[in-house]
Design an enzyme around this catalytic site. Structure first.
Site, PDB file in Angstrom:
ATOM      1  N   TYR A  31      -0.448  46.736  41.469  1.00 43.12           N
ATOM      2  CA  TYR A  31      -0.902  46.714  40.082  1.00 43.12           C
ATOM      3  C   TYR A  31       0.126  47.360  39.139  1.00 43.12           C
ATOM      4  O   TYR A  31       0.143  47.089  37.954  1.00 43.12           O
ATOM      5  CB  TYR A  31      -2.232  47.475  39.937  1.00 43.12           C
ATOM      6  CG  TYR A  31      -3.474  46.745  40.382  1.00 43.12           C
ATOM      7  CD1 TYR A  31      -3.413  45.478  40.973  1.00 43.12           C
ATOM      8  CD2 TYR A  31      -4.729  47.323  40.203  1.00 43.12           C
ATOM      9  CE1 TYR A  31      -4.575  44.830  41.386  1.00 43.12           C
ATOM     10  CE2 TYR A  31      -5.893  46.676  40.603  1.00 43.12           C
ATOM     11  CZ  TYR A  31      -5.805  45.434  41.202  1.00 43.12           C
ATOM     12  OH  TYR A  31      -6.957  44.782  41.604  1.00 43.12           O
ATOM     13  N   GLY A  32       0.949  48.243  39.695  1.00 38.68           N
ATOM     14  CA  GLY A  32       1.883  49.040  38.889  1.00 38.68           C
ATOM     15  C   GLY A  32       2.658  48.296  37.815  1.00 38.68           C
ATOM     16  O   GLY A  32       2.682  48.706  36.659  1.00 38.68           O
ATOM     17  N   CYS A  87       0.119  57.409  44.564  1.00 35.84           N
ATOM     18  CA  CYS A  87      -0.370  56.068  44.904  1.00 35.84           C
ATOM     19  C   CYS A  87      -1.097  56.189  46.236  1.00 35.84           C
ATOM     20  O   CYS A  87      -0.609  56.872  47.149  1.00 35.84           O
ATOM     21  CB  CYS A  87       0.807  55.091  45.019  1.00 35.84           C
ATOM     22  SG  CYS A  87       0.373  53.457  45.671  1.00 35.84           S
ATOM     23  N   THR A  88      -2.253  55.533  46.354  1.00 36.28           N
ATOM     24  CA  THR A  88      -3.050  55.715  47.573  1.00 36.28           C
ATOM     25  C   THR A  88      -2.428  55.045  48.799  1.00 36.28           C
ATOM     26  O   THR A  88      -2.853  55.305  49.922  1.00 36.28           O
ATOM     27  CB  THR A  88      -4.490  55.196  47.377  1.00 36.28           C
ATOM     28  OG1 THR A  88      -4.454  53.847  46.907  1.00 36.28           O
ATOM     29  CG2 THR A  88      -5.240  56.061  46.385  1.00 36.28           C
ATOM     30  N   HIS A  89      -1.415  54.205  48.598  1.00 33.99           N
ATOM     31  CA  HIS A  89      -0.671  53.659  49.740  1.00 33.99           C
ATOM     32  C   HIS A  89       0.205  54.745  50.396  1.00 33.99           C
ATOM     33  O   HIS A  89       0.498  54.673  51.589  1.00 33.99           O
ATOM     34  CB  HIS A  89       0.243  52.514  49.301  1.00 33.99           C
ATOM     35  CG  HIS A  89      -0.446  51.206  49.041  1.00 33.99           C
ATOM     36  ND1 HIS A  89      -1.240  51.010  47.937  1.00 33.99           N
ATOM     37  CD2 HIS A  89      -0.442  50.035  49.729  1.00 33.99           C
ATOM     38  CE1 HIS A  89      -1.692  49.762  47.952  1.00 33.99           C
ATOM     39  NE2 HIS A  89      -1.232  49.154  49.029  1.00 33.99           N
ATOM     40  N   CYS A  91      -7.300  53.779  43.379  1.00 36.47           N
ATOM     41  CA  CYS A  91      -6.000  53.266  42.946  1.00 36.47           C
ATOM     42  C   CYS A  91      -5.599  54.073  41.718  1.00 36.47           C
ATOM     43  O   CYS A  91      -6.331  54.096  40.730  1.00 36.47           O
ATOM     44  CB  CYS A  91      -6.131  51.778  42.597  1.00 36.47           C
ATOM     45  SG  CYS A  91      -4.659  51.038  41.853  1.00 36.47           S
ATOM     46  N   ASN A  92      -4.457  54.752  41.799  1.00 41.25           N
ATOM     47  CA  ASN A  92      -3.999  55.571  40.678  1.00 41.25           C
ATOM     48  C   ASN A  92      -3.788  54.733  39.425  1.00 41.25           C
ATOM     49  O   ASN A  92      -4.168  55.113  38.325  1.00 41.25           O
ATOM     50  CB  ASN A  92      -2.687  56.275  41.046  1.00 41.25           C
ATOM     51  CG  ASN A  92      -2.872  57.371  42.064  1.00 41.25           C
ATOM     52  OD1 ASN A  92      -3.067  58.527  41.727  1.00 41.25           O
ATOM     53  ND2 ASN A  92      -2.818  57.009  43.339  1.00 41.25           N
ATOM     54  N   THR A  93      -3.166  53.561  39.597  1.00 41.71           N
ATOM     55  CA  THR A  93      -2.848  52.712  38.445  1.00 41.71           C
ATOM     56  C   THR A  93      -4.110  52.197  37.773  1.00 41.71           C
ATOM     57  O   THR A  93      -4.222  52.185  36.544  1.00 41.71           O
ATOM     58  CB  THR A  93      -1.960  51.535  38.882  1.00 41.71           C
ATOM     59  OG1 THR A  93      -0.774  52.044  39.507  1.00 41.71           O
ATOM     60  CG2 THR A  93      -1.550  50.680  37.701  1.00 41.71           C
ATOM     61  N   ASP A 141      -9.127  49.016  45.705  1.00 40.50           N
ATOM     62  CA  ASP A 141      -7.719  49.339  45.458  1.00 40.50           C
ATOM     63  C   ASP A 141      -6.960  48.037  45.266  1.00 40.50           C
ATOM     64  O   ASP A 141      -7.460  46.954  45.590  1.00 40.50           O
ATOM     65  CB  ASP A 141      -7.151  50.127  46.645  1.00 40.50           C
ATOM     66  CG  ASP A 141      -5.692  50.544  46.423  1.00 40.50           C
ATOM     67  OD1 ASP A 141      -5.276  50.684  45.266  1.00 40.50           O
ATOM     68  OD2 ASP A 141      -4.964  50.720  47.420  1.00 40.50           O
ATOM     69  N   SER A 142      -5.742  48.166  44.777  1.00 41.58           N
ATOM     70  CA  SER A 142      -4.886  46.992  44.619  1.00 41.58           C
ATOM     71  C   SER A 142      -4.454  46.430  45.968  1.00 41.58           C
ATOM     72  O   SER A 142      -3.795  45.403  46.032  1.00 41.58           O
ATOM     73  CB  SER A 142      -3.639  47.365  43.810  1.00 41.58           C
ATOM     74  OG  SER A 142      -2.899  48.356  44.505  1.00 41.58           O
TER      75      SER A 142
END
Length: 259
Positions: A42-43, A183-185, A73-75, A10-11
């Site tokens: 990353y967005g 977003c995974t956060h 990570c979605n982005t 992930d970012s």
């Protein structure tokens, strides 16, 4: 091959929310988690930069013998997963906002999506949204600043509450009954979101679905590890290891790695 680890990147630290779902469903599996916190979020980065960072993370995980890679990570998924799948033979699991179940389940015909700029502006998200949410009201908000606060350990700060209030207010006014976390956060915000949203709003994240898909792909490729009783779970970050360790409730310890 079956005992080789699942790689997850992930970012930053947010994808640990995905790791927790995978570990819960697949407790025998060895895992390696990579948090590219030095480059989070990353967005706001362009597609080319996101692809290059995703390749860098993939190469590192493959060098450590990973049998499957979860792009937590979605982005990174929405911008880079096609390139990754075209470039490597290793199976990849991606993650994107769960707009489909929200759109199918809404009773008020209004759903909210909180995500990063890179996810909301991606071609993949636009296609999914167009397929399933064209006949409902979709209130999209870029969660600017949220990832940065989580990455510096300010999850429960006044500043976080202030930002969430700004992003949620238009959704509440639109009478949403589902909030999609893109977003995974963001799953780490769920206790706070429940406080701030009307009781009837259902919060949707993709963690459990990603874990199920991971299991299905491992099974399909004959890679499930049913032997290991004491799996090794390694966590690496190029940011502050203490922040990731705190999100893991100190059950595991993150290590600094320069990458």
């Amino acid at each position: 091959m079956n005992k080789q680890p699942i790689g997850i990147f992930d970012s930053g630290v947010g994808g640990t929310s995905i790791w927790q779902e995978i570990h819960k469903l697949l407790p025998n599996e060895n895992t390696i988690y990579l948090a590219d916190s030095a480059n989070a979020p990353y967005g706001p980065k362009g597609k080319d930069a996101i692809v290059q960072l995703s390749i860098k993370n993939t190469e590192l995980l493959l060098s450590k013998g990973c049998k499957l890679i979860v792009v937590a990570c979605n982005t990174a998924t929405t911008n880079a997963i096609k390139v990754l799948r075209d470039s490597y033979k290793t199976p990849f699991i991606g993650i994107e906002p769960a707009i489909k179940p929200a759109a199918l389940q809404t009773k008020t015909n209004a759903v909210g999506i909180l995500a990063t700029k890179g996810t909301l502006s991606s071609e993949l998200f636009s296609k999914t949204s167009g397929l399933f949410a064209s006949n409902i009201t979709v209130v999209e908000r870029v969660g600017e600043g949220i990832v940065e606060l989580i990455e510096k350990g300010a999850l429960h700060s006044k500043e976080m509450r202030h930002l969430l209030n700004i992003y949620l207010q238009p959704m509440i006014e639109a009478n949403i009954d589902h909030l999609v976390l893109g977003c995974t956060h963001y799953p780490y915000l769920i206790p706070l979101l429940k406080e701030m949203l009307p009781e009837h709003v259902k919060i949707i994240d993709s963690g459990a679905a990603v874990a199920k898909q991971t299991k299905a792909i491992l099974k399909q490729h004959g890679l499930l590890n049913i032997v290991t009783l004491m799996p090794e779970n390694l966590f690496y970050t190029n940011g502050d290891p203490a922040i990731m360790t705190s999100l893991l409730n100190a059950t595991h310890t993150a290590e600094y790695l320069d990458f």
